[in-house]
Design an enzyme around this catalytic site. Structure first.
Site, short mmCIF file in Angstrom:
data_model
loop_
_atom_site.label_atom_id
_atom_site.label_comp_id
_atom_site.label_asym_id
_atom_site.label_seq_id
_atom_site.Cartn_x
_atom_site.Cartn_y
_atom_site.Cartn_z
N ARG A 4 -43.77 75.15 21.94
CA ARG A 4 -44.52 75.50 23.15
C ARG A 4 -45.73 76.35 22.77
O ARG A 4 -45.63 77.59 22.69
CB ARG A 4 -43.61 76.25 24.13
CG ARG A 4 -42.42 75.41 24.60
CD ARG A 4 -41.65 76.11 25.72
NE ARG A 4 -41.05 77.35 25.26
CZ ARG A 4 -39.86 77.45 24.66
NH1 ARG A 4 -39.16 76.35 24.43
NH2 ARG A 4 -39.39 78.62 24.30
N LYS A 20 -27.72 77.40 9.01
CA LYS A 20 -26.34 77.18 8.58
C LYS A 20 -25.86 75.76 8.81
O LYS A 20 -25.14 75.20 7.99
CB LYS A 20 -25.41 78.18 9.27
CG LYS A 20 -25.48 78.14 10.78
CD LYS A 20 -24.66 79.23 11.41
CE LYS A 20 -24.90 79.29 12.92
NZ LYS A 20 -26.24 79.82 13.26
N GLU A 32 -30.08 83.49 2.60
CA GLU A 32 -29.22 84.64 2.88
C GLU A 32 -28.90 84.78 4.37
O GLU A 32 -27.80 85.16 4.76
CB GLU A 32 -29.89 85.92 2.38
CG GLU A 32 -29.04 87.17 2.52
CD GLU A 32 -27.83 87.16 1.60
OE1 GLU A 32 -26.71 87.07 2.14
OE2 GLU A 32 -28.00 87.21 0.37
N VAL A 63 -25.63 82.93 6.92
CA VAL A 63 -24.20 83.16 7.08
C VAL A 63 -23.86 84.43 7.84
O VAL A 63 -23.05 84.41 8.75
CB VAL A 63 -23.50 83.17 5.70
CG1 VAL A 63 -22.04 83.62 5.83
CG2 VAL A 63 -23.56 81.79 5.08
N GLY A 85 -26.21 87.21 8.97
CA GLY A 85 -27.31 88.05 9.43
C GLY A 85 -27.84 88.98 8.35
O GLY A 85 -28.21 88.54 7.26
N ASP A 88 -19.66 77.33 14.75
CA ASP A 88 -20.57 78.19 14.03
C ASP A 88 -19.88 78.79 12.79
O ASP A 88 -20.43 78.74 11.68
CB ASP A 88 -21.06 79.32 14.95
CG ASP A 88 -21.91 80.34 14.25
OD1 ASP A 88 -23.13 80.11 14.11
OD2 ASP A 88 -21.38 81.39 13.83
N LYS A 108 -20.44 78.24 8.44
CA LYS A 108 -20.57 79.35 7.51
C LYS A 108 -19.46 79.32 6.46
O LYS A 108 -19.70 79.63 5.28
CB LYS A 108 -20.56 80.67 8.28
CG LYS A 108 -21.75 80.83 9.20
CD LYS A 108 -21.62 82.01 10.14
CE LYS A 108 -22.82 82.13 11.06
NZ LYS A 108 -22.68 83.25 12.04
N GLY A 131 -28.77 88.42 15.57
CA GLY A 131 -29.83 89.17 16.24
C GLY A 131 -31.14 89.03 15.51
O GLY A 131 -31.18 88.73 14.31
#
Length: 430
Positions: free
Chosen positions: A49, A107, A131, A134, A136, A203, A207, A306
């Site tokens: 967008r 992932k 890194e 998996v 954060g 999820d 991982k 996050g």
């Protein structure tokens, strides 16, 4: 001495993580240059967008043509944070072909086609770092594939999804039901509008595939990972866990078989003792417990998701890859020399906590015990409570193959005296 020509970075995706990567690259430009040995320049940002306002990013850097951006030829590093399998896989391969190394947080793609990406990176002599894929901000991938490269890892067990840990923690500490805890997680932004990928374990399974591949130097794909979600966990399960001195976590568990000839990878809710380090992981935090032959037991803990935490991991990889570019070197590639098979879940040896609704009359316990014996499963403890012709029977087993335990449960369901199997949960971490 610092090189004056900047290293050029293309950013694919500018959502929560991508925008934070761009912000840190801009605000910490001098520090990053000093650590790398050359300036880094954001050369382009591919988005879906283009009309959305992106504070701190010059309008002329925005493009909707991600393919043209990675084909430019003057790009040193491509940072991919768009997620999903396609078009991310094609864009990463194209980046390698046109001379760029890649930093990814993807992932799903790595769990499905990590081997193909590694091969493409090696073919073109480029880096593939991930890194952030998996856990954060938690430094985990680099310690596993570099710091522990000389050791033998036997087990990796962890909480690798913050949403599920938040929900289970609330159920444990407040007595909330699953839906109530999920609603709170959604209101606080920990859970997506559609939480399926988190609560059903998809999820965490992706991982687990990545972690198992690195830890055991073998190829483990997403399809190799056994997966169970946590939507059936109840307040009654937590009450039973507390009576055993345990709590409940959704765990990703990767293990090397006792004979060293195979590995397993699985994701499911499990009871773990309160004395285990993972039991104290609260809220939306992640933690991974590693057991190695020489190093012993290690635990990695921190925020697992996050914008800022994930961007921190991305920027750490970016610094490492940029240093490699300056030194005309590459970091570690795929290590899959063991080629160990991935065993099915039925061969995993574990313990079970089984709660049964049974008729409250003589002989029921004997019938139940006979079924366990017929399937070769030894009983550790039994707790029975009855009232008004109904009773609950809680059985905790010794370690046995999962297939034997599953067969036991199916046979119990067929007993006339068993009104229902209220709960089935594995017991780990002992």
């Amino acid at each position: 001495m610092m090189r004056t020509r900047p290293l050029k970075v293309a950013l694919l995706g500018c959502g929560v993580v991508g925008s934070e990567v761009a912000r840190i690259m801009t605000t910490h430009a001098d520090d990053l240059a000093a650590r790398i040995g050359a300036p880094v320049e954001l050369a382009g940002v591919a988005v879906r967008r283009p009309d959305k306002v992106r504070e701190g990013i010059a309008a002329e850097l925005i493009t909707t043509d991600a393919t043209a951006l990675v084909k430019r030829g003057d790009i040193d590093v491509v940072v991919e944070v768009i997620g999903g399998v396609e078009p991310a896989r094609t864009l990463i391969r194209t980046a390698f072909e046109h001379g760029a190394s890649v930093v990814s947080a993807n992932k799903a793609l790595l769990a499905q086609d990590g081997a193909g990406l590694y091969a493409a990176a090696e073919e073109h002599g480029k880096d593939l770092y991930y890194e952030a894929a998996v856990a954060g901000a938690i430094p985990l991938i680099r310690p596993l594939r570099e710091s522990l490269a000389g050791d033998k890892i036997n087990r990796v067990m962890g909480i690798v999804n913050g949403t599920t840990n938040f929900i289970l923690d609330k159920m444990d500490t407040t007595g909330a039901g699953y839906q109530e805890a999920l609603d709170e997680a959604t209101a606080l932004g920990y859970a997506e509008a559609d939480p399926t990928a988190d609560v059903e374990g998809y999820d965490a399974a992706a991982k687990a595939a990545i972690l198992a591949g690195i830890a055991f130097h073998t190829r483990v794909r997403l399809d190799d990972v056994y997966r169970e979600g946590m939507t059936e966990v109840t307040a009654a399960d937590f009450a039973s866990a507390k009576r055993m001195g345990c709590t409940i976590k959704l765990l990703a568990i990767c293990e090397r078989a006792a004979d060293g000839e195979s590995v397993t990878a699985r994701v499911h809710p499990a009871m773990i003792p309160l004395s285990h380090p993972l039991a104290s992981v609260r809220e939306a935090y992640n933690a991974v417990f590693v057991e190695a032959e020489a190093a012993g037991r290690l635990m990695f803990y921190g925020p697992g998701a996050g914008g800022s935490p994930t961007a921190s991991a991305v920027l750490g990889d970016l610094v490492a890859v940029c240093r490699n570019r300056l030194n005309e070197a590459t970091g570690p590639g795929e290590s899959a020399y063991t080629q160990l098979p991935v065993s099915p879940m039925g061969e995993v040896v574990t313990r079970y906590h089984i709660s049964l609704d049974v008729a409250d009359k003589p002989g029921v316990l004997a019938q139940v015990a006979t079924v366990f014996a017929e399937h070769g499963v030894s009983i550790d403890t039994v707790r029975q409570q009855g009232k008004d012709g109904e009773a609950s029977l809680v059985v905790v087993t010794h370690r046995a193959p999962d297939a034997a335990l599953s067969g036991t449960v199916e046979a119990l369901r067929k007993l006339d005296t068993v009104r229902g199997v209220a709960s089935i949960m594995r017991v780990e971490g002992e």
